[in-house]
Design an enzyme around this catalytic site. Structure first.
Site, short mmCIF file in Angstrom:
data_model
loop_
_atom_site.label_atom_id
_atom_site.label_comp_id
_atom_site.label_asym_id
_atom_site.label_seq_id
_atom_site.Cartn_x
_atom_site.Cartn_y
_atom_site.Cartn_z
N LYS A 1 -47.82 30.45 125.70
CA LYS A 1 -47.63 29.11 126.29
C LYS A 1 -47.27 28.08 125.20
O LYS A 1 -46.61 27.09 125.48
CB LYS A 1 -48.85 28.69 127.11
N THR B 1 -50.11 22.33 128.38
CA THR B 1 -49.47 22.16 127.08
C THR B 1 -48.02 21.72 127.20
O THR B 1 -47.50 21.05 126.31
CB THR B 1 -49.59 23.48 126.26
O1 LIG Z 1 -54.29 24.84 123.26
C1 LIG Z 1 -54.34 23.65 123.49
C2 LIG Z 1 -54.64 23.14 124.84
O2 LIG Z 1 -55.17 24.12 125.68
C3 LIG Z 1 -54.03 22.68 122.44
O3 LIG Z 1 -52.67 22.58 122.35
P1 LIG Z 1 -51.94 22.25 120.98
O4 LIG Z 1 -52.36 23.30 119.99
O5 LIG Z 1 -50.49 22.29 121.31
O6 LIG Z 1 -52.38 20.88 120.56
#
Ligand SMILES: O=C(CO)COP(=O)(O)O
Ligand SMILES: NC(=O)C1=CN([C@@H]2O[C@H](COP(=O)(O)OP(=O)(O)OC[C@H]3O[C@@H](n4cnc5c(N)ncnc54)[C@H](O)[C@@H]3O)[C@@H](O)[C@H]2O)C=CC1
Length: 320
Positions: free
Chosen positions: A185, A242
């Protein structure tokens, strides 16, 4: 269950704050200056400024002290997991190790559970993953995550012990699906950020999220995952969060690519190394993963946004 969290970054600190509501918790960080500052100010000023550390939370830079607990949550970036485990091998022997990182190791194509198994064959591995920003957990906002563990009895114990007032855990034995959902993701979030940054609009993002999900399933099912896991919190749930929130660092990296702006290389962005690892793995497995391949092209500057878009739109027409 006595728990320690290893890694005093945003996620490790947030988890430790929430878990401290269940009982005493130790949070370990490798940087002794940062740990001293946290002990003095009772907050993590660089990652979660303004959020107080609760009383039951002990902060230390002494790994031998933190690894007295039987259950250790590993909240370090994916590409640093192996070095942490192998450099401190003796302290992790026989422990229950819950990986909290989302990614695929660049040099091996392995996920966190497989890395734990390689480094420490006698440890009991598990994975905590799913949609949650550290800032939300630390502020006590409600979240639901996936606890993945092959051993059903241990999975049940961990689910009980790691559920907190604001983290509701669902359980699965499909560790492959859970780790691939959480890793892939992030690659799709970079793609979605790039599309929005370049001004291509919400319809283009919806197309990328949907075809990105198809790509995630293709890889995960080929690796033996269950389709329901991908449809759950660790896959679809985290993809939704995300790819649509500016709180995501992966999405922010994508936005900066779309805007043609530089991005701070010190920020933890798991999707960049993971895109390269998954692109290589897909080639070896003869899997078609065009969005992942395009993200690698954008990261390596071998493609412009315009070329990337043209390339994806020009692919042969096919059945959905
Ligand atoms: O995994 C995350 C949200 O579930 C955090 O996302 P990021 O690592 O892109 O900040
Ligand atoms: N921040 C968030 O909202 C969320 C993060 N995660 C995941 O958590 C993992 C960690 O991310 P963050 O805490 O956000 O990153 P961060 O950049 O805030 O913190 C990373 C921490 O790891 C430490 N570290 C790096 N290399 C290390 C090593 N070799 N040994 C020991 N410690 C080391 C750093 O000193 C730092 O404290 C990532 O895989 C991320 O995907 C998962 C869900 C939410």
């Amino acid at each position: 269950m006595i728990v320690s969290v290893l890694g005093s970054g945003a996620f490790g600190t947030a988890l430790a704050i929430s878990l401290a509501g269940n009982g005493p918790v130790t949070l370990w960080g490798r940087n002794s200056d940062q740990i001293r500052a946290m002990q003095d100010s009772r907050q993590n000023e660089s990652r979660l400024p303004g959020v107080p550390l609760p009383e039951g939370l002990k902060v230390t830079s002494d790994l031998a002290d933190a690894t007295q607990s039987q259950t250790l949550l590993l909240a370090v970036p994916m590409q640093k997991l192996r070095v942490l485990l192998s450099e401190n091998h003796a302290m992790f022997k026989g422990k229950t190790l819950v990986a909290c990182c989302k990614g695929i190791e660049l040099n091996t194509g392995l996920g966190p559970i497989a890395v734990i198994r390689e480094c420490l064959p006698d440890a009991q591995p598990a994975l905590l993953t799913g949609p949650s920003f550290a800032a939300d957990i630390a502020r006590g906002l409600p979240t639901a995550l996936t606890l993945a563990c092959c051993d059903e009895a241990l999975g049940r114990d961990l689910q009980q012990a790691l559920t907190t007032a604001n983290i509701r855990l669902y359980r699965t034995q499909d560790t492959v699906g859970a780790e691939l959902g959480g890793a892939l993701k992030n690659v799709m979030a970079i793609a979605c950020g790039a599309v929005i940054g370049a001004g291509m609009g919400d319809s283009a993002r919806a197309a990328l999220m949907t075809r990105g999900y198809a790509e995630m399933q293709r890889m995960a099912l080929a690796c033996g995952a269950q389709p329901e896991t991908l449809a759950g919190l660790s896959g679809f749930g985290d993809l939704t969060l995300t790819c649509s929130s500016e709180l995501s660092r992966n999405y922010q990296l994508g936005l900066s690519i779309g805007h043609g702006r530089a991005f701070d290389p010190s920020v933890t962005v798991e999707g960049a190394a993971t895109a390269r690892a998954v692109d290589a793995k897909a080639r070896a497995m003869l899997l078609d993963m065009p969005i992942t391949h395009t993200v690698v092209g954008l990261l390596d500057h071998s493609l412009t946004i315009a070329q990337a878009t043209a390339q994806l739109l020009a692919r042969p027409l096919k059945e959905e």
